[in-house]
Design an enzyme around this catalytic site. Structure first.
Site, mmCIF file in Angstrom:
data_model
loop_
_atom_site.group_PDB
_atom_site.id
_atom_site.type_symbol
_atom_site.label_atom_id
_atom_site.label_comp_id
_atom_site.label_asym_id
_atom_site.label_seq_id
_atom_site.Cartn_x
_atom_site.Cartn_y
_atom_site.Cartn_z
ATOM 1 N N GLU A 180 0.847 -1.192 0.000
ATOM 2 C CA GLU A 180 0.000 0.000 0.000
ATOM 3 C C GLU A 180 0.886 1.248 0.000
ATOM 4 O O GLU A 180 0.714 2.149 -0.823
ATOM 5 C CB GLU A 180 -0.896 -0.018 1.233
ATOM 6 C CG GLU A 180 -1.788 1.206 1.373
ATOM 7 C CD GLU A 180 -2.510 1.235 2.708
ATOM 8 O OE1 GLU A 180 -3.491 2.001 2.815
ATOM 9 O OE2 GLU A 180 -2.095 0.528 3.652
ATOM 10 N N HIS A 181 1.812 1.328 0.929
ATOM 11 C CA HIS A 181 2.784 2.419 1.017
ATOM 12 C C HIS A 181 4.182 1.826 0.880
ATOM 13 O O HIS A 181 4.535 0.916 1.625
ATOM 14 C CB HIS A 181 2.717 3.143 2.357
ATOM 15 C CG HIS A 181 1.334 3.553 2.789
ATOM 16 N ND1 HIS A 181 0.553 2.781 3.637
ATOM 17 C CD2 HIS A 181 0.608 4.659 2.498
ATOM 18 C CE1 HIS A 181 -0.590 3.397 3.850
ATOM 19 N NE2 HIS A 181 -0.591 4.540 3.172
#
EC number: 1.1.1.23
Length: 441
Positions: free
Chosen positions: A332-333
């Site tokens: 996601e990040h």
């Protein structure tokens, strides 16, 4: 506090075999579907009454009504801490600056003389946006959902957030203040799967929406899956994740603090360091202990997250191997804290968002980079994107051909129709030319 996975020495496997070696949280959406189905169908049949009962059952408060009165929005903004208001306004300004540039314009392609295809972009008519309200309050998620919908031109925007017993059954006042700042006046005290069902089916107080977006827990994800096909969704968001690809040039203080920053969301949050430096791995592991001890949410979130199977320090032979690992993971990040970080980031293929170098931590993206923090989780970055203006737009092709332009290609259309054993398709062309197709033998 955090485990290690050593992938050095042997050749890395390909595809799914590599993904299976990497840490990941257990997040079984399918197992939650049956419970969600009952909740959603209760909303379908009983409307607002089901929402009121759900708020009493799950949030511990009995509501008089589901829709938040306009006066509560006004009051929340008036009572908002000026520093928080200034921060929210700056976050909104930066998000608008980025998302306004994502707007698409109508484009016409002249295929042949007299034959064109135009693609126009039309926003969905109505969206239901969700802002979580469980362990933390997320006015930033209000911004990240509302701004791209507004910039896309969505005319009807509603937002739901769970009822809070501490605030008389209203959503958290900072959520309400953020809505007021953004000009969203249709707000509902509804949470979890029942909020998604409210938007999907509609109730006495809430008209149905075409689409639902926003992060949430496993029940929100399961409800989105339940309604897929009936309404549009952004993604089945799972627990948050950070991966850091770092080499010996990275500062272990920065890396440790960034891993902790995501771990404080949830005990299922994932924090993964991928590095070719044992020295850095040792230093980060050593640095975690005092930093964790100095913060909050230690026992209920951070320690379970860092020590869970979803978090690890992954050792690799070099940055090339590290890139293969983070691409397989699809975080996601993803932070890149290496020498020549921009060049390394340019080689990444799978990530929800990429944060380059020591001065672009994930926390910046959560609030004020201008980027969107509603991002794909659970490896879905391998095939999906984060929330954007495009999420709320539909591309429609407009085909415009003259008689001469159709005549030029008619025999090809008839040939392909007959090759697919669809003679009526060809007949629809022949009928326009007295059943004698130009160009045919």
């Amino acid at each position: 506090m955090i485990s290690r996975t050593d992938l050095r020495g042997d050749a890395l496997p390909e595809g799914p075999a590599l993904r299976d070696l990497l840490p990941r949280a257990d997040f079984d959406v399918a197992a939650a579907l049956e419970k969600v189905r009952l909740l959603c169908e209760d909303v379908h049949h009983r409307g607002d009454a089901a929402l009121i009962d759900a708020a009493e059952r799950f949030d511990g408060v009995r509501l008089d009504q589901v829709r938040v009165p306009a006066a509560a929005l006004t009051r929340a903004l008036q009572e908002l801490d000026p520093a928080v208001r200034a921060a929210l306004e700056e976050s909104i300004r930066r998000a608008r600056t980025v998302h306004r540039e994502q707007r698409r314009s109508t484009h016409t392609t002249q295929v042949v003389p007299g034959g064109s295809v135009t693609e126009k972009w039309v926003p969905v008519d109505r969206v239901g946006l969700y802002a979580p309200g469980g362990r933390s309050v997320y006015p930033s998620s209000v911004i990240m959902n509302v701004v791209p919908a507004q910039e896309a031109g969505v005319e009807s925007i509603a937002l739901a957030s769970p009822a809070q017993s501490d605030f008389g059954g209203l959503p958290h006042p900072t959520i309400l203040a953020a809505c007021a700042l953004l000009g969203v006046d249709e707000v509902y005290a509804a949470g979890g799967a029942t909020a998604v069902a409210m938007f999907a089916y509609g109730t006495e107080s809430c008209p149905p929406a075409n689409m639902v977006t926003g992060p949430g827990n496993i029940w929100v994800a399961a409800a989105k899956r339940y309604f897929t096909g009936k309404i549009g969704i952004d993604a089945e968001a799972g627990p948050t994740e950070i991966a850091v690809l770092a080499d010996d040039t990275a500062d272990p203080v920065h890396v440790a603090s960034d891993l902790i920053s995501q771990a404080e969301h949830d005990p299922l949050a994932a924090a993964v360091l991928v590095t070719d430096s044992v020295r850095l791995a040792d230093a980060v592991e050593k640095e975690l202990e005092p930093q964790v001890a100095a913060t909050r949410h230690i026992d209920d979130r951070i320690v379970p997250a860092l020590s869970g199977r979803q978090s690890a320090i992954v050792l690799v032979d070099g940055i090339d191997e590290g890139l293969r690992v983070v691409d397989a993971y699809g975080a996601e990040h993803l932070e890149i804290q290496t020498a020549d970080a921009a060049a390394v980031a340019d080689r990444v293929r799978n990530a929800g968002a990429i944060f380059v170098g020591p001065w672009a931590p994930v926390s910046l993206g959560d609030y004020a980079a201008g980027s969107n923090h509603v991002l794909p989780t659970g490896g879905c970055a391998c095939h999906s994107s984060g929330l954007s203006v495009q999420s709320f737009l539909r591309g429609i092709h407009i085909v415009d051909y003259t008689q001469d332009a159709l005549a030029e290609v008619a025999h090809h259309v008839v040939t392909l129709a007959e090759a697919e054993d669809l003679p009526a398709h060809g007949a629809a062309i022949k009928a326009r030319f007295g059943w004698k197709v130009p160009g045919s033998k």
